[in-house]
Motif scaffolding. Sequence first.
Motif, PDB file in Angstrom:
ATOM      1  N   GLU A   1       0.750 -12.100 -26.338  1.00  8.31           N
ATOM      2  CA  GLU A   1      -0.369 -12.920 -26.791  1.00  8.31           C
ATOM      3  C   GLU A   1      -1.702 -12.265 -26.440  1.00  8.31           C
ATOM      4  N   GLN A   2      -1.751 -11.660 -25.259  1.00 12.50           N
ATOM      5  CA  GLN A   2      -3.005 -11.088 -24.775  1.00 12.50           C
ATOM      6  C   GLN A   2      -2.699  -9.953 -23.813  1.00 12.50           C
ATOM      7  N   GLU A   3      -3.558  -8.935 -23.819  1.00 13.40           N
ATOM      8  CA  GLU A   3      -3.482  -7.877 -22.825  1.00 13.40           C
ATOM      9  C   GLU A   3      -4.878  -7.656 -22.250  1.00 13.40           C
ATOM     10  N   ILE A   4      -4.936  -7.469 -20.952  1.00 12.18           N
ATOM     11  CA  ILE A   4      -6.195  -7.142 -20.279  1.00 12.18           C
ATOM     12  C   ILE A   4      -5.953  -5.873 -19.478  1.00 12.18           C
ATOM     13  N   ILE A   5      -6.725  -4.845 -19.778  1.00 13.06           N
ATOM     14  CA  ILE A   5      -6.529  -3.525 -19.180  1.00 13.06           C
ATOM     15  C   ILE A   5      -7.836  -3.070 -18.541  1.00 13.06           C
ATOM     16  N   SER A   6      -7.736  -2.504 -17.347  1.00 13.86           N
ATOM     17  CA  SER A   6      -8.932  -1.985 -16.685  1.00 13.86           C
ATOM     18  C   SER A   6      -8.613  -0.680 -15.967  1.00 13.86           C
ATOM     19  N   ASP A   7      -9.478   0.303 -16.153  1.00 21.25           N
ATOM     20  CA  ASP A   7      -9.344   1.563 -15.413  1.00 21.25           C
ATOM     21  C   ASP A   7     -10.281   1.596 -14.216  1.00 21.25           C
TER      22      ASP A   7
ATOM     23  N   GLY B   1       5.108   5.461 -13.083  1.00 28.97           N
ATOM     24  CA  GLY B   1       4.927   5.994 -14.429  1.00 28.97           C
ATOM     25  C   GLY B   1       3.538   6.567 -14.642  1.00 28.97           C
ATOM     26  N   SER B   2       3.248   6.863 -15.898  1.00 28.75           N
ATOM     27  CA  SER B   2       1.977   7.501 -16.260  1.00 28.75           C
ATOM     28  C   SER B   2       0.781   6.602 -15.964  1.00 28.75           C
ATOM     29  N   ASP B   3      -0.294   7.203 -15.486  1.00 33.19           N
ATOM     30  CA  ASP B   3      -1.530   6.480 -15.197  1.00 33.19           C
ATOM     31  C   ASP B   3      -2.230   6.045 -16.482  1.00 33.19           C
ATOM     32  N   SER B   4      -1.772   6.557 -17.623  1.00 31.11           N
ATOM     33  CA  SER B   4      -2.394   6.213 -18.904  1.00 31.11           C
ATOM     34  C   SER B   4      -2.233   4.734 -19.244  1.00 31.11           C
ATOM     35  N   VAL B   5      -1.294   4.064 -18.569  1.00 29.95           N
ATOM     36  CA  VAL B   5      -1.077   2.640 -18.805  1.00 29.95           C
ATOM     37  C   VAL B   5      -2.306   1.822 -18.419  1.00 29.95           C
ATOM     38  N   PHE B   6      -3.192   2.400 -17.600  1.00 26.15           N
ATOM     39  CA  PHE B   6      -4.401   1.712 -17.177  1.00 26.15           C
ATOM     40  C   PHE B   6      -5.606   2.065 -18.071  1.00 26.15           C
ATOM     41  N   GLY B   7      -5.323   2.620 -19.241  1.00 26.36           N
ATOM     42  CA  GLY B   7      -6.378   2.943 -20.197  1.00 26.36           C
ATOM     43  C   GLY B   7      -6.037   2.384 -21.567  1.00 26.36           C
ATOM     44  N   PHE B   8      -7.002   2.389 -22.463  1.00 26.34           N
ATOM     45  CA  PHE B   8      -6.834   1.833 -23.805  1.00 26.34           C
ATOM     46  C   PHE B   8      -6.528   2.936 -24.805  1.00 26.34           C
ATOM     47  N   ASN B   9      -5.478   2.727 -25.594  1.00 28.15           N
ATOM     48  CA  ASN B   9      -5.110   3.659 -26.657  1.00 28.15           C
ATOM     49  C   ASN B   9      -5.106   2.882 -27.964  1.00 28.15           C
ATOM     50  N   LYS B  10      -6.076   3.167 -28.827  1.00 26.59           N
ATOM     51  CA  LYS B  10      -6.233   2.396 -30.074  1.00 26.59           C
ATOM     52  C   LYS B  10      -4.984   2.477 -30.954  1.00 26.59           C
ATOM     53  N   LYS B  11      -4.214   3.551 -30.836  1.00 25.37           N
ATOM     54  CA  LYS B  11      -3.014   3.712 -31.662  1.00 25.37           C
ATOM     55  C   LYS B  11      -1.987   2.610 -31.378  1.00 25.37           C
ATOM     56  N   ASN B  12      -2.068   2.020 -30.200  1.00 21.40           N
ATOM     57  CA  ASN B  12      -1.126   0.957 -29.852  1.00 21.40           C
ATOM     58  C   ASN B  12      -1.506  -0.395 -30.462  1.00 21.40           C
TER      59      ASN B  12
ATOM     60  N   LYS C   1       0.816  -1.218   0.000  1.00 25.04           N
ATOM     61  CA  LYS C   1       0.000   0.000   0.000  1.00 25.04           C
ATOM     62  C   LYS C   1       0.848   1.266   0.000  1.00 25.04           C
ATOM     63  N   SER C   2       2.131   1.131   0.325  1.00 25.20           N
ATOM     64  CA  SER C   2       3.015   2.298   0.274  1.00 25.20           C
ATOM     65  C   SER C   2       3.416   2.625  -1.161  1.00 25.20           C
ATOM     66  N   PHE C   3       3.135   1.706  -2.103  1.00 20.42           N
ATOM     67  CA  PHE C   3       3.465   1.919  -3.503  1.00 20.42           C
ATOM     68  C   PHE C   3       2.369   2.721  -4.193  1.00 20.42           C
ATOM     69  N   SER C   4       2.769   3.540  -5.172  1.00 20.26           N
ATOM     70  CA  SER C   4       1.774   4.221  -6.014  1.00 20.26           C
ATOM     71  C   SER C   4       1.018   3.188  -6.837  1.00 20.26           C
ATOM     72  N   ALA C   5       1.747   2.270  -7.416  1.00 17.85           N
ATOM     73  CA  ALA C   5       1.188   1.120  -8.120  1.00 17.85           C
ATOM     74  C   ALA C   5       2.249   0.031  -8.078  1.00 17.85           C
ATOM     75  N   ILE C   6       1.857  -1.187  -8.396  1.00 14.39           N
ATOM     76  CA  ILE C   6       2.734  -2.341  -8.244  1.00 14.39           C
ATOM     77  C   ILE C   6       3.070  -2.917  -9.609  1.00 14.39           C
ATOM     78  N   LYS C   7       4.340  -3.226  -9.809  1.00 17.13           N
ATOM     79  CA  LYS C   7       4.786  -3.831 -11.056  1.00 17.13           C
ATOM     80  C   LYS C   7       5.549  -5.110 -10.748  1.00 17.13           C
ATOM     81  N   SER C   8       5.233  -6.169 -11.496  1.00 17.59           N
ATOM     82  CA  SER C   8       5.936  -7.426 -11.272  1.00 17.59           C
ATOM     83  C   SER C   8       5.795  -8.342 -12.486  1.00 17.59           C
ATOM     84  N   ASP C   9       6.835  -9.115 -12.759  1.00 15.06           N
ATOM     85  CA  ASP C   9       6.724 -10.219 -13.711  1.00 15.06           C
ATOM     86  C   ASP C   9       6.103 -11.409 -12.986  1.00 15.06           C
TER      87      ASP C   9
END
Length: 228
Positions: free
Chosen positions: A93-99, A207-218, A40-48
């Motif tokens: 292979e797959q990406e699942i994104i949720s805001d 990093g940017s919070d935009s990673v939790f949203g969908f960008n069709k250009k990608n 909870k001390s993290f802004s967000a969590i990243k892990s493989d």
Amino acid sequence: MIFKRIAVFTILFSVVISAAKAQNDPKAKAILDGVSKKYKSFSAIKSDFSYVLDNPQENIKSYKQSGMILASPKTNKFHLTIYSGSGATKSVEQEIISDGKTQWTYEKKDNEVQINDADNSSQSLNPAQVFTIYEKGYKYLFTGEVRQQGQVYQQIDLTPVDSKKPFFKVRLLISKAQNRIYSASIYDKNGSRYTYILSSPATNYTGSDSVFGFNKKNYPGAEVVDLR
């Protein structure tokens, strides 16, 4: 298949839940509180992570995949990437994104993105919640220490108070030395077991919070199907 596909990394008040708290194991709670405080001390969590599925009904044993997770437990947002292959041949292979409100699922083989409402019901599980999984609606019990590959892990079993959930147990292995979640195994009522191993220590993602949203250009050329 992933997070059932996603119904697996809410978990994480009624009189029933309050009564269940009296049955919780103080040792397990102390361990879980320490882990939760760290994350909870993290802004967000990243892990493989790596994912292993055992499904006797479909004769699937130790089906494995790898991926990367970005999760914000505070906001219920996540970005899950699943890979195929390994090393130089590894590809998305797959990406699942949720805001937290909308969920986008990209399937590379179909070059398609499906849009759904995010499932925030009490019956679901999502990757953002695995780091605070025990906080509501679970009884938890410390069941001992296990040693794997020279490391000592504290094993805690969680059982949902709500019997309507599609799973009956979540087993956590927590690194005793690093005070972090190493793995979470979800035991489904249909006999399947989904195991998620955090193959790298979770780090603080700033990093940017935009990673939790969908960008069709990608996703050039992908068909977007709105199923809401």
